[in-house]
Scaffold this active site. Structure first.
Site, mmCIF file in Angstrom:
data_model
loop_
_atom_site.group_PDB
_atom_site.id
_atom_site.type_symbol
_atom_site.label_atom_id
_atom_site.label_comp_id
_atom_site.label_asym_id
_atom_site.label_seq_id
_atom_site.Cartn_x
_atom_site.Cartn_y
_atom_site.Cartn_z
ATOM 1 N N HIS A 80 0.732 -1.188 -0.030
ATOM 2 C CA HIS A 80 -0.040 -0.161 0.197
ATOM 3 C C HIS A 80 0.841 1.121 0.180
ATOM 4 C CE1 HIS A 80 -2.907 -2.720 2.302
ATOM 5 N NE2 HIS A 80 -3.503 -2.360 1.174
ATOM 6 N N SER B 127 -2.588 -7.878 2.628
ATOM 7 C CA SER B 127 -2.927 -7.699 4.200
ATOM 8 C C SER B 127 -3.266 -9.216 4.683
ATOM 9 C CB SER B 127 -4.297 -6.906 4.153
ATOM 10 O OG SER B 127 -3.726 -5.557 4.022
ATOM 11 N N ARG C 130 -1.261 -6.042 -8.057
ATOM 12 C CA ARG C 130 -0.119 -6.960 -8.064
ATOM 13 C C ARG C 130 0.068 -8.020 -8.837
ATOM 14 N NH1 ARG C 130 -2.433 -8.450 -2.051
ATOM 15 N NH2 ARG C 130 -4.433 -8.932 -3.425
ATOM 16 N N LYS D 7 -17.554 -7.911 7.709
ATOM 17 C CA LYS D 7 -16.403 -8.208 7.663
ATOM 18 C C LYS D 7 -15.698 -8.182 9.104
ATOM 19 C CE LYS D 7 -12.281 -7.453 4.570
ATOM 20 N NZ LYS D 7 -11.658 -6.502 3.511
#
Length: 151
Positions: free
Chosen positions: A17, A127, A90, A41
Site C-alpha cells: 500500500h 494484508s 499486484r 467483515k
C-alpha cells in the site's frame, strides 16, 4: 485540485500500500486514504488502530488525508469532490477483479480509476498474508511500515 481516493480495509496497511501511495503522490494534489467500514467483515485490527497506523506513517505528508467511509466508493468520491480512485495491481487476478469494479464505477459515475502496478519487491504482499503470519506468531516487520509494528 486533483484529488484521489485510495479505498481499502488496510487491515493492516502494508508496504505494498505504501509503495502505491508514495508513487502516486506526485500525480495528485491530495490523496484521501479511505478506510472502509464493513459490518459483514471481521477485522484483525480495530478501525481506530488501522487509521492510526496510516496517520502515523504519513504524519509529515500534507497531501495525505485519512478518513473512514461505508457504502459505495463512488458516493464517497462525490462527497469528497474526488475525480479519481487509486488502486494498486499486484497480478493478473487483481487486474481482472479491479477492471470489473472500475468499469462499473465508470458506468455509474464520471470517476476514473487510476491503476499503478506494485513494485516487484512488494507485489507478493497482501494484508491477508500479513494477518496469517501474525496469527501464527511470525515476524511481519518486513511486510508493514514501522507504524504497525511499533504498536
Amino acid at each position: 485540485m486533483k484529488r484521489a481516493i485510495f479505498p481499502g480495509s488496510f487491515d493492516p496497511i502494508t508496504l505494498g500500500h505504501v509503495d502505491i501511495i508514495n508513487r502516486a503522490l506526485p500525480l495528485f494534489d491530495e490523496i484521501i486514504i479511505a478506510v472502509g467500514k464493513n459490518a459483514d467483515k471481521t477485522y484483525m485490527f480495530s478501525l481506530e488502530e488501522r487509521i492510526q497506523f496510516i496517520k502515523e506513517n504519513y504524519t509529515n505528508e500534507p497531501k495525505i488525508k485519512v478518513e473512514t467511509y461505508e457504502g459505495l466508493t463512488i458516493d464517497f468520491c462525490q462527497k469528497k469532490d474526488a475525480d479519481f480512485i487509486l488502486r494498486g495491481l499486484r497480478n493478473p487476478a487483481d487486474f481482472e477483479f479491479e477492471k470489473a469494479i472500475a468499469q462499473t464505477n465508470r458506468k455509474l459515475s464520471k470517476i476514473e480509476t487510476v491503476f499503478l502496478l506494485t513494485s516487484a519487491d512488494t507485489s507478493f504482499i497482501s494484508s491477508s498474508i500479513v494477518r496469517d503470519v501474525l496469527r501464527n506468531g511470525g515476524d511481519i516487520s518486513v511486510f508493514v511500515p514501522k507504524s504497525v509494528t511499533s504498536k
